[in-house]
Design a protein around this motif. Structure first.
Motif, PDB file in Angstrom:
ATOM      1  N   TYR A 219       0.841  -1.204   0.000  1.00 24.35           N
ATOM      2  CA  TYR A 219       0.000   0.000   0.000  1.00 24.35           C
ATOM      3  C   TYR A 219       0.880   1.259   0.000  1.00 24.35           C
ATOM      4  O   TYR A 219       0.582   2.252  -0.677  1.00 24.35           O
ATOM      5  CB  TYR A 219      -0.891   0.037   1.251  1.00 24.35           C
ATOM      6  CG  TYR A 219      -2.047  -0.941   1.309  1.00 24.35           C
ATOM      7  CD1 TYR A 219      -3.202  -0.614   2.027  1.00 24.35           C
ATOM      8  CD2 TYR A 219      -2.005  -2.191   0.723  1.00 24.35           C
ATOM      9  CE1 TYR A 219      -4.277  -1.504   2.147  1.00 24.35           C
ATOM     10  CE2 TYR A 219      -3.070  -3.086   0.825  1.00 24.35           C
ATOM     11  CZ  TYR A 219      -4.196  -2.742   1.536  1.00 24.35           C
ATOM     12  OH  TYR A 219      -5.262  -3.622   1.656  1.00 24.35           O
TER      13      TYR A 219
ATOM     14  N   ARG B 125      -5.582 -21.983   0.178  1.00 22.62           N
ATOM     15  CA  ARG B 125      -5.717 -20.967  -0.875  1.00 22.62           C
ATOM     16  C   ARG B 125      -5.419 -21.615  -2.216  1.00 22.62           C
ATOM     17  O   ARG B 125      -4.347 -22.214  -2.406  1.00 22.62           O
ATOM     18  CB  ARG B 125      -4.764 -19.807  -0.585  1.00 22.62           C
ATOM     19  CG  ARG B 125      -4.819 -18.649  -1.525  1.00 22.62           C
ATOM     20  CD  ARG B 125      -5.962 -17.697  -1.226  1.00 22.62           C
ATOM     21  NE  ARG B 125      -5.903 -16.597  -2.166  1.00 22.62           N
ATOM     22  CZ  ARG B 125      -6.064 -15.319  -1.854  1.00 22.62           C
ATOM     23  NH1 ARG B 125      -6.345 -14.974  -0.631  1.00 22.62           N
ATOM     24  NH2 ARG B 125      -5.998 -14.400  -2.786  1.00 22.62           N
TER      25      ARG B 125
ATOM     26  N   ASP C 232      -6.716  -8.338   6.542  1.00 24.85           N
ATOM     27  CA  ASP C 232      -5.870  -8.562   5.377  1.00 24.85           C
ATOM     28  C   ASP C 232      -4.413  -8.208   5.686  1.00 24.85           C
ATOM     29  O   ASP C 232      -3.619  -7.923   4.786  1.00 24.85           O
ATOM     30  CB  ASP C 232      -6.342  -7.741   4.175  1.00 24.85           C
ATOM     31  CG  ASP C 232      -6.406  -8.607   2.917  1.00 24.85           C
ATOM     32  OD1 ASP C 232      -7.389  -8.485   2.182  1.00 24.85           O
ATOM     33  OD2 ASP C 232      -5.493  -9.410   2.727  1.00 24.85           O
TER      34      ASP C 232
ATOM     35  N   ARG D  33      -0.631  -8.139   6.100  1.00 21.27           N
ATOM     36  CA  ARG D  33       0.477  -8.870   5.473  1.00 21.27           C
ATOM     37  C   ARG D  33       1.695  -8.842   6.403  1.00 21.27           C
ATOM     38  O   ARG D  33       2.600  -9.640   6.247  1.00 21.27           O
ATOM     39  CB  ARG D  33       0.845  -8.253   4.127  1.00 21.27           C
ATOM     40  CG  ARG D  33      -0.042  -8.698   2.986  1.00 21.27           C
ATOM     41  CD  ARG D  33       0.417  -8.106   1.667  1.00 21.27           C
ATOM     42  NE  ARG D  33      -0.353  -8.647   0.575  1.00 21.27           N
ATOM     43  CZ  ARG D  33      -0.046  -9.789  -0.063  1.00 21.27           C
ATOM     44  NH1 ARG D  33       1.019 -10.477   0.312  1.00 21.27           N
ATOM     45  NH2 ARG D  33      -0.807 -10.231  -1.041  1.00 21.27           N
TER      46      ARG D  33
HETATM   47  O1  FIX Z   1      -5.977 -11.745  -2.686  1.00 15.04           O
HETATM   48  C1  FIX Z   1      -5.841 -11.295  -1.543  1.00 15.04           C
HETATM   49  O2  FIX Z   1      -5.913 -11.999  -0.531  1.00 15.04           O
HETATM   50  C2  FIX Z   1      -5.555  -9.822  -1.397  1.00 15.04           C
HETATM   51  O3  FIX Z   1      -5.948  -9.433  -0.137  1.00 15.04           O
HETATM   52  C3  FIX Z   1      -4.100  -9.551  -1.559  1.00 15.04           C
HETATM   53  O4  FIX Z   1      -3.646 -10.185  -2.650  1.00 15.04           O
HETATM   54  C4  FIX Z   1      -3.750  -8.076  -1.669  1.00 15.04           C
HETATM   55  O5  FIX Z   1      -2.469  -7.958  -2.214  1.00 15.04           O
HETATM   56  C5  FIX Z   1      -3.752  -7.393  -0.342  1.00 15.04           C
HETATM   57  O6  FIX Z   1      -2.787  -7.415   0.370  1.00 15.04           O
HETATM   58  C6  FIX Z   1      -4.933  -6.683   0.062  1.00 15.04           C
HETATM   59  O7  FIX Z   1      -4.989  -6.073   1.134  1.00 15.04           O
END
Ligand code: FIX
Ligand code: ZN
Length: 434
Positions: A52, A171, A356, A358
């Motif tokens: 981001y 996934r 979400d 990371r």
């Molecule tokens: O596909 C996903 O799980 C998305 O959330 C991610 O790919 C995306 O890059 C992300 O970090 C969104 O917050």
């Protein structure tokens, strides 16, 4: 717990008290349990080089993506810090998030990163995770586990130690979206599959999924999908979904999560930051719910323009659970709009948010933002209920918040009783209770 009605002017404080007291379940993250080692990201340099912030860097700096990606992690972090936190005010949701994490640990929020780097270098991961989850007000997270990830998969096959704070999620993007690039990996593992999906391919994909259900014991399966996603469709993806993935979900007694609306790599030079959003045709969701009534679907859509349709579909299909304000929607102004609409149309039968995250520490600010945004919305909802003639008790508020941020997920996945098999019958009865 007092059962008397709370006076209107004290509803907000009562809501904030319950929001702070109830630990949430974070149903979608890209965080990993400690035994999965280096695939899990944490610490200040990972926080600052979050994709981001990379996207925001290129708007405020002359550096090109090629020049940026040639830098070391520390150099990248220093460049982003200087550009977005020193030369400009960190007012975006993502930059404010870094500031919130630094202040949560009592670290300086301006100047250089020396003290922050020393602090994180001194942390032990296991105890750090406990502190971070406590600060975030969460008890557990759902990971994103890819059985075809060359770094992650071998650790699972070697018997990675489980951690109750981390639920596994199977996934399947590489199978459903990139079969042409990954079918050989399955073949190399002894599965009789073909590039064009003929022969035993479908049953072998199902066998592969069943094998990874044994290894991971996932709480749900998941896939992100483009804005062009269509079902039914004459495609391998639609075939795998209907003949391998959804039957495997039924067999395991777990939901399928579909995250729909990504325009992948519209600017490939930005790598992870290169994806965008597109409005999807949600009639695919309608058909899936109709054609697979015994499957449960955890659905999040990326386009703001798709939100109303999704909520309406949730009113039509008890096997659809809308969740989260995903990715580009995870901004307080949009979270507010989406959450009000969902409360008005679904009561408390949805999951308002996921982080979400990371990078581990991101859960601190993402869940702080959610509590800060939800407080006035829930208080206003209860205010309206009181004005309409029904007093609201602290017990009501506790029950509703528990359901929104724990119960719906636990019931829909079946983790509440840890018996995924029994989930189906529990699910319909619970939703019908609303
Ligand atoms: O596909 C996903 O799980 C998305 O959330 C991610 O790919 C995306 O890059 C992300 O970090 C969104 O917050
Ligand atoms: Zn994600």
């Amino acid at each position: 717990m007092s059962l008397s009605a709370i006076p209107s002017d004290r509803l907000r404080a009562a809501v904030d008290r319950e929001l702070a007291a109830i630990p949430f379940i974070d149903l979608h993250t890209h965080l990993f349990m400690p035994s999965l080692g280096a695939v899990g990201l944490w610490g200040i340099d990972e926080l600052i080089t979050y994709h981001y912030l990379e996207a925001e860097l290129f708007r405020s700096s002359d550096v090109t993506p090629a020049q940026y990606f040639a830098l070391s992690k520390t150099e990248k972090a220093d460049l982003i810090w200087r550009t977005l936190f020193v030369e400009n005010a960190p007012v975006s949701e993502a930059t404010r998030g870094v500031i919130a994490v630094l202040s949560a640990f009592g670290l300086p929020t301006s100047g250089d990163l020396k003290e922050a780097r020393a602090f994180f270098a001194g942390r032990r991961l296991e105890s750090h995770i406990k502190d971070v989850f406590r600060l975030a007000g969460i008890s557990e997270v759902a990971m994103t586990n890819d059985p075809l990830d060359p770094d992650e998969a071998p650790m699972w096959e070697a018997g990675a130690e489980r951690d109750a704070q981390f639920h596994a999620v199977l996934r399947l993007d590489r199978i459903l979206n990139k079969w042409d690039q990954h079918w050989r990996v399955l073949q190399a593992k002894g599965y009789d599959v073909a590039a064009d999906g003929t022969g035993n391919t479908v049953s072998e994909v199902r066998r592969f999924i069943a094998r990874w259900c044994e290894i991971m014991r996932p709480v749900y399966m998941a896939c992100s999908l483009p804005d062009t996603f269509a079902y039914p469709e004459n495609s391998l993806r639609a075939k795998f979904l209907s003949e391998a993935v959804l039957p495997a979900c039924r067999e395991a007694g777990i939901p399928m999560s579909l995250m729909i609306g990504v325009r992948y790599l519209v600017n490939p030079a930005l790598r992870l930051a290169g994806d965008a959003v597109g409005k999807a045709d949600l009639r695919s969701v309608e058909r899936l719910c109709v054609d697979f009534p015994d499957n449960r679907f955890l659905i999040s859509v990326l386009s703001r323009e798709n939100q109303h349709e999704l909520v309406v579909y949730a009113r039509k299909f008890a096997n659809l659970m809308p969740f989260g304000c995903w990715w580009f929607l995870n901004n307080p102004s949009i979270v507010e709009e989406m959450t009000r609409e969902r409360l008005e149309m679904l009561g408390t039968s949805f999951v308002p948010q996921h982080s979400d995250a990371r990078v581990l520490e991101q859960v601190i600010y993402k869940w702080r933002n959610t509590r800060r945004t939800l407080g006035p919305i829930l208080a206003n909802t209860y205010q309206l209920l009181s004005e309409d003639g029904r007093g609201v008790t602290a017990e009501d508020i506790r029950r509703d918040i528990t359901r929104l941020f724990r119960g719906n997920f636990e019931t829909f996945t079946g983790i509440a009783k840890g018996a995924a098999k029994g989930a189906a019958e529990r699910q319909t009865s619970c939703l019908r209770a609303v």
